[in-house]
Design an enzyme around this catalytic site. Structure first.
Site, short mmCIF file in Angstrom:
data_model
loop_
_atom_site.label_atom_id
_atom_site.label_comp_id
_atom_site.label_asym_id
_atom_site.label_seq_id
_atom_site.Cartn_x
_atom_site.Cartn_y
_atom_site.Cartn_z
N CYS A 6 38.92 40.00 30.37
CA CYS A 6 38.38 38.92 31.18
C CYS A 6 36.89 38.94 30.92
O CYS A 6 36.19 39.84 31.39
CB CYS A 6 38.66 39.10 32.67
SG CYS A 6 37.86 37.79 33.64
N SER B 88 37.01 40.44 35.85
CA SER B 88 38.02 41.49 35.75
C SER B 88 39.42 40.97 36.06
O SER B 88 40.25 41.73 36.54
CB SER B 88 37.67 42.61 36.72
OG SER B 88 37.55 42.08 38.03
N CYS B 89 39.69 39.69 35.81
CA CYS B 89 41.01 39.14 36.11
C CYS B 89 42.07 39.91 35.32
O CYS B 89 41.87 40.22 34.15
CB CYS B 89 41.06 37.65 35.79
SG CYS B 89 39.87 36.72 36.77
FE FE Z 1 37.96 37.68 35.85
#
Ligand code: FE
Length: 211
Positions: free
Chosen positions: A115, A119-120
């Protein structure tokens, strides 16, 4: 929460953090105590949430999906066509994983997930993201020099194998289906699950060879 990327706006405030106690566990305990005393949280509900993320949500969920895809060609085809629906049927629908796309490694193509904005990550399948996944270095370098990053994770790609980098968003998260390792023929789903590492489902690792 429509979007996960708001916390980038906070990057300039990192210096503020240095005045707080350094031990995160201490800070969390203090917060929990204050919130409980004020009646804002129910400790039993909090325990249930923590149990969910510690024991029930983790890479073993994604490993089950991968092992089934290796074992069942019809399942694999459906997974690649509509992973969200298939994992929901397995009871793996949840927060931070509302829309999942499965991408399959082949001898021609290796997939890696990042990501770039924050932080997906597909929580219902892989649990909480590891620290390195959220690091500035990984987020920048996975796109710019994926082969160098893979080498640092100990992954050397075959000559001529292309790398595809998938950039996650709050709306769309990816699960890598690693290649089924040689020597795993005849293993059942439960045995196959043990070969599927977390990193192999991010693309920064390969599935384990059977011992
Ligand atoms: Fe993200």
């Amino acid at each position: 929460m429509p979007h996960d990327h708001h916390h980038h706006d906070d990057d300039h405030h990192d210096h503020d953090h240095s005045v707080l106690p350094s031990d995160p566990a201490l800070r969390v305990k203090a917060l929990e105590t204050v919130l409980t005393q004020k009646g804002l949280i129910d400790p039993a509900a909090l325990d249930a949430i923590i149990d969910t993320y510690q024991n029930r949500i983790g890479p073993q969920n994604g490993a089950r999906v991968v092992a089934r895809a290796w074992s069942d060609p019809a399942f694999r085809a459906r997974l690649l066509a509509d992973a969200t629906e298939v994992v929901a049927e397995m009871g793996l629908y949840g927060r931070q994983g509302e829309h999942i796309v499965a991408v399959e490694n082949t001898p021609d193509t290796h997939n890696i997930v990042v990501c770039t904005l924050c932080s997906c990550y597909p929580w219902p399948l892989l649990g909480i993201p590891p620290g390195w996944y959220k690091s500035d270095a990984y987020r920048a370098r996975a796109v710019r020099e994926p082969r160098a990053v893979l080498a640092e994770f100990g992954v050397t790609l075959a000559e001529g194998q292309a790398v595809r980098v998938w950039d996650s968003t709050a709306e769309l998260r990816y699960l890598v289906i690693p290649m089924r390792p040689e020597g795993s023929e005849g293993m059942d789903e439960d045995a196959l699950m043990a070969l599927v590492t977390r990193d192999s489902m991010i693309g920064t690792g390969l599935a384990r060879a059977p011992t």
